[in-house]
Design an enzyme around this catalytic site. Structure first.
Site, PDB file in Angstrom:
ATOM      1  N   HIS A   1       1.115  -1.227   0.028  1.00  0.00           N
ATOM      2  CA  HIS A   1       0.063  -0.346  -0.306  1.00  0.00           C
ATOM      3  C   HIS A   1       0.758   1.368   0.246  1.00  0.00           C
ATOM      4  CE1 HIS A   1      -4.081   2.004   0.562  1.00  0.00           C
ATOM      5  NE2 HIS A   1      -2.777   2.823   1.833  1.00  0.00           N
TER       6      HIS A   1
ATOM      7  N   GLN B   1       4.135   1.317  -0.877  1.00  0.00           N
ATOM      8  CA  GLN B   1       4.745   1.569  -2.499  1.00  0.00           C
ATOM      9  C   GLN B   1       3.127   2.262  -3.913  1.00  0.00           C
ATOM     10  OE1 GLN B   1       7.987   0.965  -3.366  1.00  0.00           O
ATOM     11  NE2 GLN B   1       7.771   1.604  -5.665  1.00  0.00           N
TER      12      GLN B   1
ATOM     13  N   HIS C   1       0.880   4.178  -2.559  1.00  0.00           N
ATOM     14  CA  HIS C   1       1.477   5.760  -2.470  1.00  0.00           C
ATOM     15  C   HIS C   1       2.353   5.917  -3.052  1.00  0.00           C
ATOM     16  CE1 HIS C   1      -2.762   6.334  -0.370  1.00  0.00           C
ATOM     17  NE2 HIS C   1      -2.623   4.967   0.330  1.00  0.00           N
TER      18      HIS C   1
END
Length: 86
Positions: A54, A56, A58
């Site tokens: 998650h 990564q 973002h």
């Protein structure tokens, strides 16, 4: 998004400052990401987790959005110089 909002108002100095600040923070995040990759290449494994994936996702979205915002700010600035619509 803040940089785009500043450009919409015609405050290009503030818009460019927002882009610069975003660059600084993204560089920090990218260095951390690079360290994780280098550690794994050296044999130190980081257990992949949903949180890591998650994060990564973002980071990649933030980098893309910053680049897009810089382009939009530049377009607003060109429109302003050439008497475009505000």
């Amino acid at each position: 998004m803040e940089a785009i909002a500043e450009a919409k108002k015609g405050d290009f100095a503030a818009a460019k400052e927002k882009i610069r600040a975003a660059d600084e923070e993204l560089i920090k995040a990218h260095h951390f990401q690079t360290a994780l990759i280098q550690n794994e290449a050296k044999g130190t494994k980081t257990e992949p987790s949903l949180l890591m994936i998650h994060a990564q996702d973002h980071l990649m979205n933030a980098m893309t959005m910053k680049d897009l915002a810089a382009e939009i700010v530049e377009l607003y600035e060109k429109m302003n110089v050439h008497g475009g619509v505000n």
